[in-house]
Design a protein around this motif. Structure first.
Motif, PDB file in Angstrom:
ATOM      1  N   SER A 165       0.837  -1.191   0.000  1.00  0.00           N
ATOM      2  CA  SER A 165       0.000   0.000   0.000  1.00  0.00           C
ATOM      3  C   SER A 165       0.869   1.236   0.000  1.00  0.00           C
ATOM      4  O   SER A 165       2.027   1.199   0.393  1.00  0.00           O
ATOM      5  CB  SER A 165      -0.915   0.014   1.237  1.00  0.00           C
ATOM      6  OG  SER A 165      -0.134   0.075   2.414  1.00  0.00           O
ATOM      7  N   THR A 166       0.300   2.318  -0.441  1.00  0.00           N
ATOM      8  CA  THR A 166       1.014   3.596  -0.425  1.00  0.00           C
ATOM      9  C   THR A 166       0.073   4.661   0.102  1.00  0.00           C
ATOM     10  O   THR A 166      -0.525   5.411  -0.657  1.00  0.00           O
ATOM     11  CB  THR A 166       1.508   3.967  -1.842  1.00  0.00           C
ATOM     12  OG1 THR A 166       2.196   2.856  -2.388  1.00  0.00           O
ATOM     13  CG2 THR A 166       2.434   5.176  -1.790  1.00  0.00           C
ATOM     14  N   PRO A 167      -0.127   4.712   1.443  1.00  0.00           N
ATOM     15  CA  PRO A 167      -1.033   5.705   2.014  1.00  0.00           C
ATOM     16  C   PRO A 167      -0.514   7.104   1.757  1.00  0.00           C
ATOM     17  O   PRO A 167       0.684   7.358   1.819  1.00  0.00           O
ATOM     18  CB  PRO A 167      -1.008   5.369   3.516  1.00  0.00           C
ATOM     19  CG  PRO A 167       0.288   4.639   3.722  1.00  0.00           C
ATOM     20  CD  PRO A 167       0.544   3.906   2.449  1.00  0.00           C
ATOM     21  N   ASN A 168      -1.434   8.009   1.469  1.00  0.00           N
ATOM     22  CA  ASN A 168      -1.039   9.379   1.132  1.00  0.00           C
ATOM     23  C   ASN A 168       0.104   9.365   0.129  1.00  0.00           C
ATOM     24  O   ASN A 168       1.212   9.829   0.410  1.00  0.00           O
ATOM     25  CB  ASN A 168      -0.614  10.138   2.397  1.00  0.00           C
ATOM     26  CG  ASN A 168      -1.780  10.362   3.328  1.00  0.00           C
ATOM     27  OD1 ASN A 168      -2.923  10.431   2.895  1.00  0.00           O
ATOM     28  ND2 ASN A 168      -1.500  10.468   4.608  1.00  0.00           N
ATOM     29  N   GLU A 202       4.532  -2.388   4.436  1.00  0.00           N
ATOM     30  CA  GLU A 202       4.347  -1.930   3.063  1.00  0.00           C
ATOM     31  C   GLU A 202       4.926  -2.888   2.025  1.00  0.00           C
ATOM     32  O   GLU A 202       4.814  -2.639   0.826  1.00  0.00           O
ATOM     33  CB  GLU A 202       5.004  -0.551   2.876  1.00  0.00           C
ATOM     34  CG  GLU A 202       4.641   0.472   3.932  1.00  0.00           C
ATOM     35  CD  GLU A 202       3.160   0.800   3.967  1.00  0.00           C
ATOM     36  OE1 GLU A 202       2.480   0.593   2.936  1.00  0.00           O
ATOM     37  OE2 GLU A 202       2.677   1.253   5.029  1.00  0.00           O
ATOM     38  N   ARG A 225       8.003  13.483   1.458  1.00  0.00           N
ATOM     39  CA  ARG A 225       6.943  14.094   2.273  1.00  0.00           C
ATOM     40  C   ARG A 225       7.483  15.326   2.997  1.00  0.00           C
ATOM     41  O   ARG A 225       6.809  16.368   3.073  1.00  0.00           O
ATOM     42  CB  ARG A 225       6.435  13.066   3.275  1.00  0.00           C
ATOM     43  CG  ARG A 225       5.317  13.564   4.185  1.00  0.00           C
ATOM     44  CD  ARG A 225       3.983  13.530   3.492  1.00  0.00           C
ATOM     45  NE  ARG A 225       2.883  13.758   4.415  1.00  0.00           N
ATOM     46  CZ  ARG A 225       1.646  13.343   4.219  1.00  0.00           C
ATOM     47  NH1 ARG A 225       1.347  12.675   3.116  1.00  0.00           N
ATOM     48  NH2 ARG A 225       0.695  13.592   5.087  1.00  0.00           N
ATOM     49  N   LYS A 297      -3.823   7.887  17.895  1.00  0.00           N
ATOM     50  CA  LYS A 297      -3.169   7.638  16.613  1.00  0.00           C
ATOM     51  C   LYS A 297      -1.712   7.249  16.858  1.00  0.00           C
ATOM     52  O   LYS A 297      -1.056   7.800  17.741  1.00  0.00           O
ATOM     53  CB  LYS A 297      -3.228   8.875  15.712  1.00  0.00           C
ATOM     54  CG  LYS A 297      -4.614   9.208  15.187  1.00  0.00           C
ATOM     55  CD  LYS A 297      -4.553  10.389  14.227  1.00  0.00           C
ATOM     56  CE  LYS A 297      -5.932  10.711  13.668  1.00  0.00           C
ATOM     57  NZ  LYS A 297      -5.881  11.870  12.711  1.00  0.00           N
ATOM     58  N   THR A 369       4.351   1.815   9.685  1.00  0.00           N
ATOM     59  CA  THR A 369       3.759   2.000   8.359  1.00  0.00           C
ATOM     60  C   THR A 369       4.186   3.364   7.810  1.00  0.00           C
ATOM     61  O   THR A 369       4.626   4.238   8.558  1.00  0.00           O
ATOM     62  CB  THR A 369       2.222   1.947   8.425  1.00  0.00           C
ATOM     63  OG1 THR A 369       1.757   3.072   9.190  1.00  0.00           O
ATOM     64  CG2 THR A 369       1.751   0.655   9.076  1.00  0.00           C
ATOM     65  N   GLU A 371       2.116   5.507   6.736  1.00  0.00           N
ATOM     66  CA  GLU A 371       1.150   6.453   7.286  1.00  0.00           C
ATOM     67  C   GLU A 371       1.645   7.011   8.617  1.00  0.00           C
ATOM     68  O   GLU A 371       1.566   8.219   8.878  1.00  0.00           O
ATOM     69  CB  GLU A 371      -0.200   5.768   7.481  1.00  0.00           C
ATOM     70  CG  GLU A 371      -1.294   6.675   8.015  1.00  0.00           C
ATOM     71  CD  GLU A 371      -1.676   7.758   7.019  1.00  0.00           C
ATOM     72  OE1 GLU A 371      -1.869   8.910   7.471  1.00  0.00           O
ATOM     73  OE2 GLU A 371      -1.761   7.463   5.817  1.00  0.00           O
ATOM     74  N   GLU A 372       2.173   6.146   9.470  1.00  0.00           N
ATOM     75  CA  GLU A 372       2.698   6.581  10.757  1.00  0.00           C
ATOM     76  C   GLU A 372       3.918   7.493  10.572  1.00  0.00           C
ATOM     77  O   GLU A 372       4.087   8.473  11.296  1.00  0.00           O
ATOM     78  CB  GLU A 372       3.066   5.361  11.604  1.00  0.00           C
ATOM     79  CG  GLU A 372       1.853   4.537  12.024  1.00  0.00           C
ATOM     80  CD  GLU A 372       2.207   3.146  12.532  1.00  0.00           C
ATOM     81  OE1 GLU A 372       1.318   2.467  13.084  1.00  0.00           O
ATOM     82  OE2 GLU A 372       3.384   2.729  12.357  1.00  0.00           O
ATOM     83  N   TYR A 374       4.480   9.353   7.909  1.00  0.00           N
ATOM     84  CA  TYR A 374       4.003  10.609   7.330  1.00  0.00           C
ATOM     85  C   TYR A 374       3.450  11.538   8.412  1.00  0.00           C
ATOM     86  O   TYR A 374       3.671  12.755   8.382  1.00  0.00           O
ATOM     87  CB  TYR A 374       2.914  10.339   6.295  1.00  0.00           C
ATOM     88  CG  TYR A 374       3.419   9.752   4.993  1.00  0.00           C
ATOM     89  CD1 TYR A 374       4.727   9.935   4.574  1.00  0.00           C
ATOM     90  CD2 TYR A 374       2.555   9.020   4.170  1.00  0.00           C
ATOM     91  CE1 TYR A 374       5.172   9.408   3.384  1.00  0.00           C
ATOM     92  CE2 TYR A 374       3.002   8.490   2.964  1.00  0.00           C
ATOM     93  CZ  TYR A 374       4.312   8.679   2.574  1.00  0.00           C
ATOM     94  OH  TYR A 374       4.762   8.159   1.392  1.00  0.00           O
ATOM     95  N   ARG A 375       2.699  10.977   9.357  1.00  0.00           N
ATOM     96  CA  ARG A 375       2.154  11.799  10.439  1.00  0.00           C
ATOM     97  C   ARG A 375       3.284  12.495  11.199  1.00  0.00           C
ATOM     98  O   ARG A 375       3.223  13.694  11.498  1.00  0.00           O
ATOM     99  CB  ARG A 375       1.351  10.931  11.407  1.00  0.00           C
ATOM    100  CG  ARG A 375       0.045  10.396  10.859  1.00  0.00           C
ATOM    101  CD  ARG A 375      -0.544   9.381  11.809  1.00  0.00           C
ATOM    102  NE  ARG A 375      -1.752   8.772  11.265  1.00  0.00           N
ATOM    103  CZ  ARG A 375      -2.242   7.602  11.674  1.00  0.00           C
ATOM    104  NH1 ARG A 375      -1.627   6.927  12.646  1.00  0.00           N
ATOM    105  NH2 ARG A 375      -3.332   7.111  11.124  1.00  0.00           N
TER     106      ARG A 375
END
Length: 403
Positions: A165-168, A202, A225, A297, A369, A371-372, A374-375
């Motif tokens: 997967s590639t979130p955002n 991923e 990012r 989160k 991940t 996503e984590e 990126y946050r």
């Protein structure tokens, strides 16, 4: 001149010792041992003072680093009776005193055979750091380095590999060198020395954290990012998407920082305005050591790494600390602090002698991940932006007041 017992007049001491009982002899021997112990301490302190060094690691070693907490408890116990413990377990037992003196003078742990050669063989102390700045993280730990085997890099660079997967999603990182952006007022440069470092959630069919490497989905996307976030607030950023194992002939992992140094030099040649450099990595620790939950989160945590081999490391540490302190104030728990490493504990330099504003940041670990990551990178970008914009205000030329 020939010295005799009469000349030295030792007979009174000898007679006193011979006439003393068992308790007296024991007291005398313990007194002599104590004198010898403190003489060794004095000699050790003198030898350490004679070593002129600017290393952050060496500056934090010494007496406190050579002994355990129980050592100080035992010292207090000599004056505070209730602190005394079983004599056999005391720090001041014969074996412990000898062990301490030897370790203090040589920085070698007799109870750890690896320490006999660790200081001479690079890589044996990779997981050892000196904490320069602590953090509010509730899971304090040291960063963990892992050197992937050539086979792992070759397998995980195979064309058949695809990300789960590639979130955002950001721009897909390429496996060939990409041209830098057109010349302009770009002040931040982002690159990834260990460009293949990836994240297990991923990757398809990869479960071993030691194999979390990929040329398709990796820390390059985290760097992208960061670049995008800096651009959003008006800070010109250049991002290198070079995957070194895929483009360097006869790639050798230990030479990674030599490869990225060339990237730095090319970047400065193309963009003379560059002033800030960020080498984005991924740690190799377990998820519990690289993740924090904030407002329900999960976020990947970050380490700041300073190279002790760099003679000007203090300036790099000051720059890293500005970012670290902002994260500590706004998002406590995200930063794992600032850690220093010598050449025996890692690369030791990390190209940070290239610029006082060059720092290495590890974002997350193999079990995090994207996503984590990126946050966390969003918050990291805010902190970096604040530091850079504040520096611009300070360095801005003064405007002459109209009369």
């Amino acid at each position: 001149m020939k010295w005799t017992s009469a000349t030295l007049n030792l007979s009174p001491i000898r007679k006193t010792f011979q006439s003393a009982g068992a308790v007296g002899k024991t007291f005398f021997l313990l007194s002599m041992a104590s004198v010898l112990f403190f003489v060794l301490l004095s000699v050790g302190s003198y030898l350490q003072a004679a070593k002129v060094t600017t290393s952050p690691v060496s500056s934090m070693k010494g007496l406190a680093a050579s002994v355990s907490n129980l050592f100080f408890i035992d010292m207090l116990g000599m004056e505070v009776p209730h602190l005394n413990r079983d004599f056999q377990k005391s720090t001041f037992s014969q074996g412990n005193v000898v062990h301490f003196a030897f370790r203090f003078l040589t920085d070698i742990n007799p109870r750890d055979p690896q320490s006999l050669i660790a200081s001479e063989v690079p890589g044996l102390e990779l997981d050892k750091t000196t904490v320069l700045r602590t953090s509010k993280a509730t899971n304090p730990s040291e960063p963990v380095d892992y050197v992937p085997s050539p086979q792992v890099l070759q397998i995980n660079n195979s064309p058949s590999e695809t990300p789960v997967s590639t979130p955002n999603p950001t721009k897909e990182p390429a496996s060939t060198p990409q041209p830098l952006k057109s010349a302009g007022n770009n002040v931040a440069f982002i690159y990834q020395t260990h460009s293949n470092e990836s994240f297990l959630p991923e990757l398809k069919g990869v479960t071993n954290p030691d194999e979390a490497y990929s040329d398709k989905i990796n820390v390059i996307q985290v760097g992208e990012r960061l670049a995008q976030n800096l651009e959003k607030v008006g800070i010109g950023a250049v991002h290198s998407t070079t995957v070194y194992p895929g483009v360097v002939k006869d790639f050798k992992y230990p030479y990674s920082y030599k490869y990225s140094l060339k990237t730095l030099q090319e970047a400065v040649s193309a963009h003379p305005d560059l002033d800030y450099y960020f080498d984005i990595h991924r740690d190799s620790a377990a998820r519990s050591r690289t993740t924090v939950t904030i407002d329900n989160k999960d976020y990947a945590q970050v380490y700041f790494i300073i190279g002790g081999k760099n003679p000007n490391w203090k300036k790099n540490e000051e720059f890293a600390n500005q970012i670290h302190q902002i994260l500590e104030a706004k998002h406590p728990g995200i930063s794992k602090g600032i850690h220093a490493k010598t050449e025996n504990e890692g690369n030791g330099l990390y190209n940070q002698n290239f610029s006082p504003n060059n720092i290495l940041i590890e974002v997350g670990g193999p079990f995090n991940t994207l996503e984590e990551c990126y946050r966390t990178t969003d918050w990291l970008a805010e902190a970096i932006s604040e530091v850079i914009l504040n520096a611009k205000k300070v360095n801005a030329p003064a405007v002459a007041l109209k009369k």
